[in-house]
Design a protein around this motif. Sequence first.
Motif, PDB file in Angstrom:
ATOM      1  N   ILE A   4       0.745  -1.067  -0.002  1.00 29.33           N
ATOM      2  CA  ILE A   4       0.264   0.110   0.031  1.00 29.33           C
ATOM      3  C   ILE A   4       0.690   1.277   0.062  1.00 29.33           C
ATOM      4  O   ILE A   4       1.723   1.215   0.774  1.00 29.33           O
ATOM      5  CB  ILE A   4      -0.873   0.171   1.330  1.00 29.33           C
ATOM      6  N   LEU A   5       0.889   2.138  -1.083  1.00 31.38           N
ATOM      7  CA  LEU A   5       1.586   3.224  -1.195  1.00 31.38           C
ATOM      8  C   LEU A   5       0.443   4.411  -0.922  1.00 31.38           C
ATOM      9  O   LEU A   5      -0.637   4.345  -1.628  1.00 31.38           O
ATOM     10  CB  LEU A   5       2.099   3.470  -2.286  1.00 31.38           C
ATOM     11  N   VAL A   6       0.645   5.290  -0.045  1.00 30.33           N
ATOM     12  CA  VAL A   6      -0.308   6.282   0.394  1.00 30.33           C
ATOM     13  C   VAL A   6       0.397   7.941   0.123  1.00 30.33           C
ATOM     14  O   VAL A   6       1.118   8.452   1.075  1.00 30.33           O
ATOM     15  CB  VAL A   6      -0.747   6.224   1.707  1.00 30.33           C
ATOM     16  N   PRO A   7       0.073   8.598  -1.126  1.00 25.13           N
ATOM     17  CA  PRO A   7       0.663   9.733  -1.185  1.00 25.13           C
ATOM     18  C   PRO A   7      -0.396  10.821  -0.395  1.00 25.13           C
ATOM     19  O   PRO A   7      -1.666  10.689  -0.774  1.00 25.13           O
ATOM     20  CB  PRO A   7       0.433  10.243  -2.593  1.00 25.13           C
ATOM     21  N   ALA A   8      -0.155  11.378   0.547  1.00 27.58           N
ATOM     22  CA  ALA A   8      -0.980  12.213   1.489  1.00 27.58           C
ATOM     23  C   ALA A   8      -0.297  13.578   1.893  1.00 27.58           C
ATOM     24  O   ALA A   8      -0.728  14.320   2.708  1.00 27.58           O
ATOM     25  CB  ALA A   8      -1.087  11.272   2.824  1.00 27.58           C
ATOM     26  N   ALA A   9       0.444  14.187   0.837  1.00 26.46           N
ATOM     27  CA  ALA A   9       0.668  15.409   0.882  1.00 26.46           C
ATOM     28  C   ALA A   9       0.424  16.241  -0.156  1.00 26.46           C
ATOM     29  O   ALA A   9      -0.640  16.879  -0.221  1.00 26.46           O
ATOM     30  CB  ALA A   9       2.453  15.414   1.254  1.00 26.46           C
ATOM     31  N   VAL A  10       1.177  16.514  -1.365  1.00 24.33           N
ATOM     32  CA  VAL A  10       0.978  17.323  -2.332  1.00 24.33           C
ATOM     33  C   VAL A  10       0.365  16.794  -3.493  1.00 24.33           C
ATOM     34  O   VAL A  10       0.496  15.603  -3.749  1.00 24.33           O
ATOM     35  CB  VAL A  10       2.455  17.976  -2.631  1.00 24.33           C
ATOM     36  N   SER A  11      -0.100  17.345  -4.403  1.00 25.99           N
ATOM     37  CA  SER A  11      -0.788  17.354  -5.581  1.00 25.99           C
ATOM     38  C   SER A  11       0.620  16.856  -6.739  1.00 25.99           C
ATOM     39  O   SER A  11       1.767  17.555  -6.558  1.00 25.99           O
ATOM     40  CB  SER A  11      -1.577  18.568  -6.422  1.00 25.99           C
ATOM     41  N   TYR A  12       0.159  16.253  -7.778  1.00 24.66           N
ATOM     42  CA  TYR A  12       1.317  16.134  -8.825  1.00 24.66           C
ATOM     43  C   TYR A  12       2.490  15.445  -8.633  1.00 24.66           C
ATOM     44  O   TYR A  12       3.571  15.718  -9.117  1.00 24.66           O
ATOM     45  CB  TYR A  12       1.554  17.495  -9.631  1.00 24.66           C
ATOM     46  N   CYS A  13       2.316  14.462  -7.376  1.00 28.08           N
ATOM     47  CA  CYS A  13       3.641  13.987  -7.121  1.00 28.08           C
ATOM     48  C   CYS A  13       4.024  12.590  -7.888  1.00 28.08           C
ATOM     49  O   CYS A  13       5.089  12.144  -7.738  1.00 28.08           O
ATOM     50  CB  CYS A  13       3.727  13.769  -5.773  1.00 28.08           C
ATOM     51  N   ILE A  14       3.278  12.051  -8.544  1.00 30.65           N
ATOM     52  CA  ILE A  14       3.426  10.697  -9.286  1.00 30.65           C
ATOM     53  C   ILE A  14       3.043  11.075 -10.722  1.00 30.65           C
ATOM     54  O   ILE A  14       2.165  11.373 -11.202  1.00 30.65           O
ATOM     55  CB  ILE A  14       2.542   9.744  -8.793  1.00 30.65           C
ATOM     56  N   ASP A  15       4.371  11.048 -11.497  1.00 23.09           N
ATOM     57  CA  ASP A  15       4.225  11.233 -12.944  1.00 23.09           C
ATOM     58  C   ASP A  15       4.497   9.984 -13.697  1.00 23.09           C
ATOM     59  O   ASP A  15       4.646   9.114 -13.246  1.00 23.09           O
ATOM     60  CB  ASP A  15       4.949  12.602 -13.446  1.00 23.09           C
ATOM     61  N   ALA A  16       4.404  10.233 -15.141  1.00 22.42           N
ATOM     62  CA  ALA A  16       4.450   9.142 -15.930  1.00 22.42           C
ATOM     63  C   ALA A  16       5.949   8.240 -15.683  1.00 22.42           C
ATOM     64  O   ALA A  16       6.139   7.014 -15.876  1.00 22.42           O
ATOM     65  CB  ALA A  16       4.494   9.432 -17.383  1.00 22.42           C
ATOM     66  N   SER A  17       7.156   8.946 -15.360  1.00 22.99           N
ATOM     67  CA  SER A  17       8.349   8.455 -15.271  1.00 22.99           C
ATOM     68  C   SER A  17       8.449   7.789 -13.875  1.00 22.99           C
ATOM     69  O   SER A  17       8.965   6.736 -13.527  1.00 22.99           O
ATOM     70  CB  SER A  17       9.417   9.387 -15.380  1.00 22.99           C
TER      71      SER A  17
END
Length: 401
Positions: free
Chosen positions: A261-274
């Motif tokens: 489980i990966l939880v991005p819980a801070a900023v927007s746009y932090c996971i892009d195509a690369s």
Amino acid sequence: MIWTDPVTGRQGFVVIDRLVRGVASGGLRMREGCTLDEVRGLAAGMTRKEALHYDPAGRYVPLGGAKGGIDCSPHDPEARAVLRRFLDAVRSVLKHHWTTGEDLGVRQDTIDEVLTELGLDSSIEAIYPLLDDPAEARRRLADAFAVEVGGIPLPELVGGLGVAESALTALDRLGIARTSARAVVQGFGSMGGATARYLARAGVTVVGLVDARGVIVNPEGLDVERLLRTRDALGGIDRAQLRPGDSQPADGAWLDLDCEILVPAAVSYCIDASDQARIKARIIAEAANMPTLPEAEAALHARGILVLPDFVANSATNAWWWWTLFGDIGADSGQAHAKVGQAMRRLTGDMLADAEKRGVTPREAALGVVDRQLARIEARFGRHTGTTGTHRTGGGHDDRR
């Protein structure tokens, strides 16, 4: 609405995506680099969150969606003064159309303090005309805000509880035992901290936490409760509280840590195509708003990784406010936990079942539910879309034309 601070030149934005009965709901964020387009996307997401939780039999009738944002770091020495001038400038919108609360970089207690200084009643004043008994409703919400669970105020926990329940529902659907699952949480404020707490309490091993200073890992599991008790007001982790088995990788990498489980819980746009190619998790639970870019989400879906969209996974904070205010639940942590858990398990389970049946992404399945719910709301109350932020204010006055 676009506002320019007459002192610092910083800009702020309010976007009303949709009004229902004249009112829209959505938090206020503060971060360096916040843009109008970002706030517009967040406001649309709030419309979806409100619609998802519509229950014709409930007392809570969903509102429209809105959002506010200020282009300023919350760590800037001028941040509070900028926030005060912004709220003063948009006071008319707050009084009549926009109910707001804490979001990234802004705490609810700070908003409340500033509004009191400005002589405003509340950050949700616009909803009062929709309540049968505003005084009683406000007392109920105030009582709920005073409730603590394990040393943390209830309103800081319900959102992360919802994210955790959504992630656990997906985990169960994949047939992965909770006690064998590992989680990494980026962000340790209200949303990330509570998500980590409830994942750990469900038996998941939290192997990584990320704050503004970097990454902390422990393959055997971090002591989430200890770190929660000692974090600062913006989610900073006290490194003096780390145990011998905890480490801080110099490269600061977190996306490629081994976990389920990966939880991005801070900023927007932090996971892009690369970035997505580095991810090894089976589930991404979007506790933050808009953390995964569309091309990255498409690639993750093609790889068989479930992305639980933000407007589903992190919708419980907003719903809890209104369930409590309208009287669907009382000022009670047990009722809040039960209501959030039930709602999030149902929403996530139905979304994943429909996505699998139709061969679409979870987001596409959830958007279908939103469309159906919005049609039901419009049939009952009519439709009124709002502004996309084209009006401008400056110098602390509302100059909308």
